[in-house]
Design a protein around this motif. Structure first.
Motif, mmCIF file in Angstrom:
data_model
loop_
_atom_site.group_PDB
_atom_site.id
_atom_site.type_symbol
_atom_site.label_atom_id
_atom_site.label_comp_id
_atom_site.label_asym_id
_atom_site.label_seq_id
_atom_site.Cartn_x
_atom_site.Cartn_y
_atom_site.Cartn_z
ATOM 1 N N UNK A 187 0.819 -1.205 0.000
ATOM 2 C CA UNK A 187 0.000 0.000 0.000
ATOM 3 C C UNK A 187 0.854 1.257 0.000
ATOM 4 N N UNK A 188 0.187 2.406 -0.155
ATOM 5 C CA UNK A 188 0.920 3.656 -0.130
ATOM 6 C C UNK A 188 0.130 4.784 -0.737
ATOM 7 N N UNK A 189 0.833 5.880 -1.003
ATOM 8 C CA UNK A 189 0.246 7.076 -1.601
ATOM 9 C C UNK A 189 0.585 7.100 -3.081
ATOM 10 N N UNK A 190 -0.435 7.313 -3.915
ATOM 11 C CA UNK A 190 -0.235 7.354 -5.356
ATOM 12 C C UNK A 190 -1.117 8.431 -5.942
ATOM 13 N N UNK A 191 -0.691 9.014 -7.039
ATOM 14 C CA UNK A 191 -1.474 10.052 -7.711
ATOM 15 C C UNK A 191 -2.597 9.437 -8.535
ATOM 16 N N UNK A 192 -3.650 10.182 -8.775
ATOM 17 C CA UNK A 192 -4.721 9.675 -9.656
ATOM 18 C C UNK A 192 -4.162 9.239 -11.002
ATOM 19 N N UNK A 193 -4.651 8.104 -11.475
ATOM 20 C CA UNK A 193 -4.150 7.535 -12.716
ATOM 21 C C UNK A 193 -2.975 6.595 -12.532
ATOM 22 N N UNK A 194 -2.427 6.552 -11.326
ATOM 23 C CA UNK A 194 -1.270 5.718 -11.052
ATOM 24 C C UNK A 194 -1.626 4.271 -10.764
ATOM 25 N N UNK A 195 -0.604 3.503 -10.399
ATOM 26 C CA UNK A 195 -0.770 2.069 -10.156
ATOM 27 C C UNK A 195 -0.087 1.656 -8.866
ATOM 28 N N UNK A 230 -3.344 -6.102 -8.520
ATOM 29 C CA UNK A 230 -2.778 -5.023 -9.334
ATOM 30 C C UNK A 230 -3.839 -3.943 -9.496
ATOM 31 N N UNK A 231 -3.529 -2.742 -9.043
ATOM 32 C CA UNK A 231 -4.461 -1.618 -9.102
ATOM 33 C C UNK A 231 -3.955 -0.636 -10.148
ATOM 34 N N UNK A 232 -4.701 -0.457 -11.217
ATOM 35 C CA UNK A 232 -4.355 0.477 -12.279
ATOM 36 C C UNK A 232 -5.411 1.565 -12.396
ATOM 37 N N UNK A 233 -5.045 2.638 -13.051
ATOM 38 C CA UNK A 233 -5.975 3.762 -13.283
ATOM 39 C C UNK A 233 -6.674 4.172 -11.991
ATOM 40 N N UNK A 234 -5.891 4.351 -10.960
ATOM 41 C CA UNK A 234 -6.456 4.621 -9.639
ATOM 42 C C UNK A 234 -7.168 5.965 -9.585
ATOM 43 N N UNK A 235 -8.240 6.016 -8.813
ATOM 44 C CA UNK A 235 -9.056 7.200 -8.635
ATOM 45 C C UNK A 235 -9.077 7.575 -7.152
ATOM 46 N N UNK A 236 -9.334 8.817 -6.823
ATOM 47 C CA UNK A 236 -9.422 9.201 -5.405
ATOM 48 C C UNK A 236 -10.424 8.349 -4.628
ATOM 49 N N UNK A 237 -11.491 7.930 -5.274
ATOM 50 C CA UNK A 237 -12.493 7.107 -4.592
ATOM 51 C C UNK A 237 -12.024 5.684 -4.304
ATOM 52 N N UNK A 241 -9.412 5.265 -2.537
ATOM 53 C CA UNK A 241 -8.757 5.412 -1.243
ATOM 54 C C UNK A 241 -9.498 4.624 -0.175
ATOM 55 N N UNK A 242 -8.767 3.741 0.501
ATOM 56 C CA UNK A 242 -9.379 2.871 1.508
ATOM 57 C C UNK A 242 -8.289 2.015 2.152
ATOM 58 N N UNK A 243 -8.664 1.326 3.205
ATOM 59 C CA UNK A 243 -7.829 0.252 3.731
ATOM 60 C C UNK A 243 -8.220 -1.030 3.000
ATOM 61 N N UNK A 244 -7.247 -1.695 2.428
ATOM 62 C CA UNK A 244 -7.480 -2.916 1.669
ATOM 63 C C UNK A 244 -7.105 -4.128 2.525
ATOM 64 N N UNK A 245 -8.048 -5.060 2.620
ATOM 65 C CA UNK A 245 -7.869 -6.263 3.426
ATOM 66 C C UNK A 245 -7.882 -7.506 2.529
ATOM 67 N N UNK A 246 -6.950 -8.410 2.762
ATOM 68 C CA UNK A 246 -7.046 -9.686 2.077
ATOM 69 C C UNK A 246 -7.696 -10.710 3.008
ATOM 70 N N UNK A 247 -8.272 -11.732 2.411
ATOM 71 C CA UNK A 247 -8.856 -12.808 3.193
ATOM 72 C C UNK A 247 -8.657 -14.125 2.455
ATOM 73 N N UNK A 248 -8.726 -15.214 3.197
ATOM 74 C CA UNK A 248 -8.510 -16.522 2.603
ATOM 75 C C UNK A 248 -9.259 -17.589 3.386
ATOM 76 N N UNK A 249 -9.756 -18.583 2.654
ATOM 77 C CA UNK A 249 -10.321 -19.792 3.260
ATOM 78 C C UNK A 249 -9.225 -20.853 3.244
ATOM 79 N N UNK A 250 -8.780 -21.243 4.436
ATOM 80 C CA UNK A 250 -7.582 -22.061 4.565
ATOM 81 C C UNK A 250 -7.928 -23.426 5.149
ATOM 82 N N UNK A 251 -7.481 -24.471 4.487
ATOM 83 C CA UNK A 251 -7.656 -25.817 5.009
ATOM 84 C C UNK A 251 -6.414 -26.189 5.808
ATOM 85 N N UNK A 252 -6.628 -26.463 7.090
ATOM 86 C CA UNK A 252 -5.523 -26.831 7.970
ATOM 87 C C UNK A 252 -5.263 -28.334 7.919
#
Length: 120
Positions: A9-17, A81-88, A90-101
């Motif tokens: 994650x980080x700070x990127x300008x609109x249109x960035x990746x 991969x996030x391309x053509x980023x827009x101000x909207x 902006x968020x906290x991005x969470x990953x999730x997974x269904x894991x078989x132990x």
């Protein structure tokens, strides 16, 4: 202890990746579906993208055509991969997974989140 660790994650300008990564660690038999969700301030958490163990993908309407989800099963890692980023985006991005132990034990796990800020 099974954990998901996000990065990229980080700070990127609109249109960035940006490219987000999420690696699962611990005593894992296999990983089924993996995905990304996001939550902006004052809004509900929303689906960004999901991917099955076989590689089938699904995207939220607002990101379709701009974001791409992929995974490396050998590394227990999912990418976004996030391309053509827009101000909207902006968020906290969470990953999730269904894991078989083990053959009789499946759990769900969420990462701690990574901040993506799109601003000029």
């Amino acid at each position: 202890q099974v954990q998901l660790l996000e990065s990229g994650g980080g700070l990127v300008q609109p249109g960035g990746s940006l490219r987000l990564s999420c690696a699962a660690s611990g005593s894992i038999f296999s990983i089924n579906a993996m995905g990304w969700h996001r939550q902006a301030p004052g809004k509900q958490r929303e689906l960004v993208a999901t991917i099955t163990s076989g590689g089938s993908t699904n995207y939220g309407v607002s990101v379709k055509g701009r974001f791409t989800i992929s995974r490396d099963n050998a590394k227990n890692t999912v990418y976004l991969q996030l391309n053509s980023l827009k101000p909207e985006d902006t968020a906290v991005y969470y990953c999730n997974a269904d894991i078989t132990l083990s053959p009789r034990s499946t759990i769900g796990r969420w990462g701690q989140g990574t901040q993506v800020t799109v601003s000029s």
